[in-house]
Design an enzyme around this catalytic site. Structure first.
Site, PDB file in Angstrom:
ATOM      1  N   LYS A  59     -73.978  84.398 120.309  1.00  0.00           N
ATOM      2  CA  LYS A  59     -73.596  83.207 121.077  1.00  0.00           C
ATOM      3  C   LYS A  59     -74.688  82.164 120.848  1.00  0.00           C
ATOM      4  O   LYS A  59     -75.834  82.353 121.268  1.00  0.00           O
ATOM      5  CB  LYS A  59     -73.488  83.571 122.562  1.00  0.00           C
ATOM      6  CG  LYS A  59     -73.214  82.378 123.478  1.00  0.00           C
ATOM      7  CD  LYS A  59     -73.012  82.848 124.909  1.00  0.00           C
ATOM      8  CE  LYS A  59     -72.918  81.702 125.895  1.00  0.00           C
ATOM      9  NZ  LYS A  59     -72.858  82.173 127.290  1.00  0.00           N
ATOM     10  N   TRP A  60     -74.318  81.085 120.158  1.00  0.00           N
ATOM     11  CA  TRP A  60     -75.283  80.017 119.785  1.00  0.00           C
ATOM     12  C   TRP A  60     -75.114  78.890 120.793  1.00  0.00           C
ATOM     13  O   TRP A  60     -74.093  78.218 120.810  1.00  0.00           O
ATOM     14  CB  TRP A  60     -74.986  79.555 118.358  1.00  0.00           C
ATOM     15  CG  TRP A  60     -75.831  78.425 117.842  1.00  0.00           C
ATOM     16  CD1 TRP A  60     -76.104  77.236 118.458  1.00  0.00           C
ATOM     17  CD2 TRP A  60     -76.512  78.362 116.577  1.00  0.00           C
ATOM     18  NE1 TRP A  60     -76.896  76.455 117.659  1.00  0.00           N
ATOM     19  CE2 TRP A  60     -77.161  77.113 116.489  1.00  0.00           C
ATOM     20  CE3 TRP A  60     -76.617  79.239 115.486  1.00  0.00           C
ATOM     21  CZ2 TRP A  60     -77.901  76.724 115.378  1.00  0.00           C
ATOM     22  CZ3 TRP A  60     -77.353  78.836 114.377  1.00  0.00           C
ATOM     23  CH2 TRP A  60     -77.995  77.598 114.326  1.00  0.00           C
ATOM     24  N   ASP A  61     -76.145  78.694 121.596  1.00  0.00           N
ATOM     25  CA  ASP A  61     -76.062  77.713 122.683  1.00  0.00           C
ATOM     26  C   ASP A  61     -76.849  76.446 122.331  1.00  0.00           C
ATOM     27  O   ASP A  61     -77.665  76.437 121.410  1.00  0.00           O
ATOM     28  CB  ASP A  61     -76.629  78.342 123.966  1.00  0.00           C
ATOM     29  CG  ASP A  61     -75.987  77.796 125.222  1.00  0.00           C
ATOM     30  OD1 ASP A  61     -75.455  76.676 125.190  1.00  0.00           O
ATOM     31  OD2 ASP A  61     -76.031  78.490 126.263  1.00  0.00           O
ATOM     32  N   ASP A  87     -68.871  76.238 131.643  1.00  0.00           N
ATOM     33  CA  ASP A  87     -69.646  77.053 132.582  1.00  0.00           C
ATOM     34  C   ASP A  87     -68.915  77.197 133.911  1.00  0.00           C
ATOM     35  O   ASP A  87     -69.337  77.959 134.771  1.00  0.00           O
ATOM     36  CB  ASP A  87     -71.025  76.421 132.827  1.00  0.00           C
ATOM     37  CG  ASP A  87     -72.017  76.808 131.743  1.00  0.00           C
ATOM     38  OD1 ASP A  87     -71.693  77.700 130.935  1.00  0.00           O
ATOM     39  OD2 ASP A  87     -73.115  76.215 131.690  1.00  0.00           O
TER      40      ASP A  87
END
Ligand code: GLA
Length: 701
Positions: free
Chosen positions: A449-451, A521
């Site tokens: 998961k690349w945030d 989110d």
């Protein structure tokens, strides 16, 4: 069937892409004009260029295909340049063209005096009613040229009438809300100046004459495949002509083109449907699955994920992860993702970003034992990273305070206590690539998961080559793309999820690199119905990450049933982030049952056609239907909102079925023809507020 046709005596090109047709013509003065963008037209030769009024430049210039700041042009330019000698006038005339494989057209334009070329490229995707286009600006002259604006392109909508614009707007934890407004005069600008695609606006603009509905009427779509600053200008340029220009935002932008260099714009995606917004969305969804998504995972189902975020936040360690993994495996999870908090010094959001080694207190033996544990339970191990970022409180920043975007001697504004690494610098790019490559090479990681959790500010690049300081807006995005492309090439089995504080970086450029996105989110299952509805206007459910989380929801304080939460999350790529340690055995059984069901039906959700039967915005009830391409299976997700006594909800008239097939409803023994279900409808049978149900239809053999 040929997509691109050239009619030489007219100097006219017609690009046919399914229902969509796009027509270009060279006018007598050599300018290239967009004659038509819309439904099919024959014979194309009959379309006229428009006339001429005194006190006005020629009307055909209002429909110029790639207009410049130059000559008698007053609209938003696609191209604004400074040519040698301080010349700020550029006029592009037709030079040549090329057709490849019947579906790619390239037309070259050239400035009237300087060796500056614009190659305009078009690619037809007839199976999806879509055309993509992009431009390449080439400096073939001896001296440097400065680009001040270089958009991907513009389109001219059919002339006349007032156009309605539909777009996606929002904020953190409230992305992709559908907004509609009638454009009456002047310009409407949608844009991002935040360095990323943004939560606030998404590069998607749909147009209709004010009469299109979910399943009827003509709708035109313009999208941009770009994950940085962008802009979309819808402008009445005169004589009832609406023009839509789209591309990299020219705000604070400049690009230095040395002799022999070229600048390639991102792609603009053009779509058209005569079957309403739903028809347009389905074309886009199919196009994304068939063309845009990374090929290695495009046809694979999306796994059921467990993510630690809403359970543990930063408090991950070997022990609690193992405990959670045991239960996750028991209820049927396929990928176990350790979110934020695993790396050195990361006990909250004030420290650690940049130091990508396991925290020695939380993981004294490294990540190995947890990964082995997860694998021994039959799951894939996944991990969260935020490669573009650094906390000032980190070893990396202490070593390299000059590695972030900043202007010397001026404040470095922090958002979420973090700064952005200057990926325009090759040494920083290499550093980021190397640690990520090493992490994936040394550990058995199958999901990343690349945030990206903040917007750009103080975008300085102190040691930039002179004249290239403002290129960071583009160079940063190019660097992210390059790193991802190379990492994917070296680790082809890893699934990549794109995230930016939720859905802050969802677009068709990012979708070429990310298999799925973290949509928002906001995990409140009811709020999600609105966010997900907007998301699916442009983006396919296969990429729409959705979790079941705990109640009361951390943002809204709302409590909804586990069933409602599962049904809402099952409409995309299902994930769980509920605290499994707190689930009762009955709840665990229920979760297990939902996950089992999802695995049986996910092919319908992920690779089927979506019909938004009833929008939550219309109140009372929300319903979304998915149908397999062969029309033999369908799912209807129904959610009751606030209902009132005596206000009977209408029967749900489903869509997209084969009228002649007989469908069994929920293996109940009850069967109806497709004709009956579509024209009469089905009673969802739910009573009470905030209840939900999934109706499964299967055609009898
Ligand atoms: C962002 C993401 C969340 C989570 C946190 C971790 O807000 O959107 O899902 O990963 O960061 O800090």
């Amino acid at each position: 069937m040929t997509s691109v046709n050239f009619i030489s005596n007219e100097k006219l090109w017609s690009i046919r892409s399914g229902e969509l047709q796009y027509i270009l013509k060279v006018a007598d003065d050599g300018s290239l004009v967009n004659l038509h963008f819309g439904g099919r037209v024959e014979p194309v030769e009959s379309i006229s260029l428009g006339g001429h009024f005194p006190f006005e430049p020629s009307l055909h210039l209002l429909r110029e295909e790639y207009s410049t700041f130059g000559g008698l042009r007053f609209m938003e330019p696609c191209l604004k340049v400074e040519l040698p000698g301080g010349v700020r006038d550029c006029v592009l005339k037709y030079e040549s063209f090329k057709i490849e494989d019947n579906n790619v057209l390239s037309i070259t334009l050239k400035d009237i005096s300087y060796e500056l070329f614009a190659d305009l490229h078009y690619r037809a995707y007839p199976a999806y009613n879509i055309i993509t286009k992009w431009a390449e600006i080439r400096n073939a002259g001896p001296q440097p040229v400065i680009l001040e604006e270089a958009l991907s392109g513009a389109v001219s909508l059919p002339r006349g009438g007032l156009w309605r614009l539909t777009f996606l707007s929002g904020h953190w934890a409230g992305e992709t809300r559908i907004v509609q407004e009638v454009l009456k005069a002047g310009k409407k600008v949608l844009e991002s100046r935040r360095g990323t695609t943004s939560h606030q606006l998404n590069p998607v603009a749909f147009f209709d004459a004010g009469d299109a509905g979910e399943e009827e009427g003509e709708v035109w779509g313009c999208l941009l495949g770009w994950s940085g600053n962008w802009k979309c200008v819808s402008e009445y340029v005169g004589h009832d002509q609406l023009r839509v220009a789209m591309g990299v935002n020219d705000f604070d932008f400049s690009w230095h083109l040395e002799s022999g260099e070229s600048f390639k714009t991102p792609k603009m995606i053009l779509a058209y449907s005569a079957s309403g917004f739903g028809g347009l969305s389905r074309s886009l969804h199919r196009f994304e699955r068939g063309v845009v998504l990374p090929r290695n995972n495009a046809t694979k189902p999306r796994p059921v994920i467990y993510n630690t975020w809403e359970t543990l936040y930063f408090n991950v360690n070997e022990e609690n992860l193992k405990q959670l993994a045991d239960i996750a495996a028991e209820i049927g999870v396929e990928v176990f993702v350790v979110d934020d908090g695993w790396f050195k010094g990361r006990n909250d959001d004030r420290a650690g970003l940049g130091d990508w080694v396991p925290d020695p207190h939380k993981f004294p033996r490294g990540l190995g034992p947890v990964i082995e544990h997860v694998k021994s339970r039959g799951m894939i191990f996944g991990i969260w990273v935020e490669p573009e970022m650094v906390n000032p409180n980190s070893d990396l920043y202490r070593r390299h305070p000059d590695w972030v975007y900043h202007f010397p001697g001026r404040p470095r504004s922090e958002m979420r206590n973090q700064l952005i690494l200057n990926l325009s610098r090759s040494d920083v790019r290499e550093y980021v690539f190397n640690w990520l490559d090493r992490l994936l090479a040394e550990n058995d990681i199958g999901f990343v998961k690349w945030d990206m959790n903040r917007s750009f500010s103080e975008p300085g690049w102190p040691d930039a080559p002179r004249g290239r300081e403002r290129e960071i807006w583009v160079r940063h995005v190019q660097a992210v793309y390059e790193i991802l492309d190379e990492i994917r090439r070296r680790h082809p089995n890893v699934i990549f999820e794109g995230c930016s504080g939720g859905g802050g970086r969802v677009d068709l450029g990012a979708m070429e690199r990310f298999d799925q996105f973290w949509t928002s989110d906001n995990t409140d299952a009811l709020d999600r119905l609105y966010i997900q509805e907007g998301y699916t206007m442009a983006y396919c459910p296969k990429t729409m990450g959705a979790w079941v989380t705990g109640v009361p929801n951390f943002l809204t304080n709302r409590t909804l049933s586990l069933e409602f939460r599962f049904h809402s999350a099952m409409m995309g790529a299902l994930g769980i982030s509920v605290n499994l340690l707190e689930l009762s055995s009955i709840e665990k059984e229920e979760a297990k049952m939902h996950i089992e069901f999802y695995k049986k039906i996910r092919h319908i959700v992920l690779d089927g056609d979506l019909y938004r039967l009833k929008s939550p915005r219309s109140g009372g009830l929300a319903a979304f239907q998915y149908v397999t391409p062969d029309k033999t299976e369908s799912l209807i997700f129904v959610f009751t909102l606030q209902q009132g006594f005596g206000r009977r909800e209408p029967l749900l008239r489903v869509r997209g079925l084969d009228p002649s097939l007989i469908y069994e409803v929920d293996s109940s023994g009850q069967s109806f023809s497709g004709l009956y279900l579509m024209n009469y409808g089905i009673d969802h049978g739910i009573r009470g507020d905030y209840k939900s149900k999934v109706i499964y239809l299967k055609a009898r053999r």
